[in-house]
Design a protein around this motif. Structure first.
Motif: not given
Length: 79
Positions: A20-23, A41, A43-44, A46, A62, A78
């Protein structure tokens, strides 16, 4: 004696959630409320893979790319 929720929570370990947008935050995952923290961290990214579930707290990391088990994604809303 094993708590039923503990058993269900352990079934989440190894499964995927969309990043989601928030970790950190609160979400409903397969209909159950959880607080979550996603580390990494990349990048990109999903997806994140669930590493641990303690009570109603979910920890995920991630992962890069699209995993071969992308059909194993949990229903994540979320809040």
């Amino acid at each position: 004696m094993t708590n039923i929720n503990e058993s269900l929570n352990q079934q989440l370990v190894g499964r995927l959630i969309p990043v989601p947008a928030q970790k950190t935050g609160f979400a409903q995952i397969d209909g159950m409320p959880f607080s979550y923290t996603i580390t990494g961290k990349l990048k990109d990214s999903k997806f994140a893979r669930v590493e641990k579930v303690v009570g109603s707290r979910l920890l995920a990391k991630e992962i890069s790319g699209i995993p071969t088990d992308a059909d194993n994604v949990l229903n994540f809303q979320d809040l």
